[in-house]
Design an enzyme around this catalytic site. Structure first.
Site, PDB file in Angstrom:
ATOM      1  N   ALA A  64      51.588  79.381  51.761  1.00 26.76           N
ATOM      2  CA  ALA A  64      51.790  78.589  52.970  1.00 26.76           C
ATOM      3  C   ALA A  64      53.202  78.004  52.921  1.00 26.76           C
ATOM      4  O   ALA A  64      53.791  77.840  51.854  1.00 26.76           O
ATOM      5  CB  ALA A  64      50.749  77.484  53.054  1.00 26.76           C
ATOM      6  N   GLY A 108      48.263  80.394  49.844  1.00 32.06           N
ATOM      7  CA  GLY A 108      47.686  80.737  51.137  1.00 32.06           C
ATOM      8  C   GLY A 108      47.725  82.223  51.425  1.00 32.06           C
ATOM      9  O   GLY A 108      46.881  82.741  52.162  1.00 32.06           O
ATOM     10  N   GLU A 111      44.747  83.599  49.718  1.00 34.88           N
ATOM     11  CA  GLU A 111      43.570  83.153  50.456  1.00 34.88           C
ATOM     12  C   GLU A 111      43.411  83.912  51.767  1.00 34.88           C
ATOM     13  O   GLU A 111      42.294  84.275  52.160  1.00 34.88           O
ATOM     14  CB  GLU A 111      43.665  81.648  50.712  1.00 34.88           C
ATOM     15  CG  GLU A 111      43.516  80.826  49.437  1.00 34.88           C
ATOM     16  CD  GLU A 111      43.870  79.362  49.621  1.00 34.88           C
ATOM     17  OE1 GLU A 111      43.077  78.513  49.194  1.00 34.88           O
ATOM     18  OE2 GLU A 111      44.937  79.059  50.192  1.00 34.88           O
ATOM     19  N   GLU A 131      48.787  76.451  43.509  1.00 32.52           N
ATOM     20  CA  GLU A 131      48.905  75.148  44.176  1.00 32.52           C
ATOM     21  C   GLU A 131      48.980  73.981  43.197  1.00 32.52           C
ATOM     22  O   GLU A 131      49.586  72.951  43.499  1.00 32.52           O
ATOM     23  CB  GLU A 131      47.726  74.937  45.134  1.00 32.52           C
ATOM     24  CG  GLU A 131      47.750  75.799  46.379  1.00 32.52           C
ATOM     25  CD  GLU A 131      47.068  77.149  46.204  1.00 32.52           C
ATOM     26  OE1 GLU A 131      46.811  77.811  47.222  1.00 32.52           O
ATOM     27  OE2 GLU A 131      46.805  77.542  45.036  1.00 32.52           O
TER      28      GLU A 131
END
Length: 257
Positions: A64, A108, A111, A131
């Protein structure tokens, strides 16, 4: 402004490319909203039977966009329904979605790949949930989908140590369905998607729904669901055509009804 999501149609296959090469395809609202819009278009198109999401040779998505979210506070994240509002569109589409991953699929990006129904990987792919290095944790399914794919021990290892898992390990662990040389990844993924899309669309959706049900229910409940959907397939014209074609030793011609 550069178009951050590129959309192509290859016969009955819809292709979505994440296109932020200068940011290693980092995911922000523009990217995720663009993916959602493309999925909406492909979902509504009865000629499309399978969807592929990919990035470039260096990254599917390296995570992300940290700059985008570093100043969020709790109320902003909660009130804007961060992640749930738009990322989950991948999960809710009824047509199969294949992630074609080369290079980095981290945070992300990993994911998002796991939200897809299958991951096909190049031998250059690297997966991870780093993360913890940023003082936070996975928030788009990393602690939930990863254990279901690779087991508790590997999921704990990846999420707590921030290490990356290469493509060979990811395939062996069950995260990756197929592994290809990098220069063959997209061609082979599109071929596989075309094979899927060539079958009866109602049956494709029935199978996807039934396999997903296995993760959400007990074995007996899942079997009951499968049996009911299987019985309902006998109402399809495509079932009549498919079985007749088999008996008559010819190729079936499905009409998606």
């Amino acid at each position: 402004m550069t178009q951050v999501v590129l959309v192509e149609t290859h016969g009955k296959v819809g292709l979505i490319r994440i296109n932020r090469p200068e940011a290693m395809n980092a995911l922000n609202n523009d990217v995720v909203d663009g993916i959602g819009a493309a999925i909406n278009t492909f979902e509504a198109d009865e000629n499309i039977g399978c969807i592929v999401i990919t990035g470039n040779e260096k990254a599917f998505a390296a995570g992300a966009d940290i700059g985008f979210m570093k100043d969020f506070d709790y109320m902003h994240a909660y009130k804007t329904d961060f992640i749930t509002r738009n990322w989950e569109r991948i999960k809710t589409t009824r047509k199969p979605v294949i992630a074609a991953v080369a290079g980095f699929a981290l945070g992300g990006g990993c994911e998002m790949a796991m939200m897809c129904d299958m991951i096909f990987a190049a031998d250059t792919a690297k997966f991870g949930q780093p993360e913890i290095r940023l003082g936070t944790m996975p928030g788009a399914g990393g602690t939930q989908r990863l254990p279901r794919a690779v087991g508790k021990a590997k999921a704990m290892d990846l999420c707590l140590s921030a290490r990356m898992m290469d493509a060979a390990e990811a395939e062996k662990a069950g995260l990756v369905a197929r592994l290809y040389p990098a220069d063959q990844l997209l061609d082979e993924t599109l071929k596989a998607a075309a094979t899927i899309a060539g079958f009866s669309l109602p049956v494709i959706m029935m199978i996807k729904e039934s396999v997903n049900r296995a993760y959400e229910s007990s074995l007996n409940e899942g079997l009951l669901f499968e049996r009911r959907v299987f019985h309902s397939a006998f109402a399809l014209e495509d079932q009549k055509e498919g079985m007749a074609a088999f008996v008559e030793k010819r190729k079936a011609s499905f009409r998606n009804r």
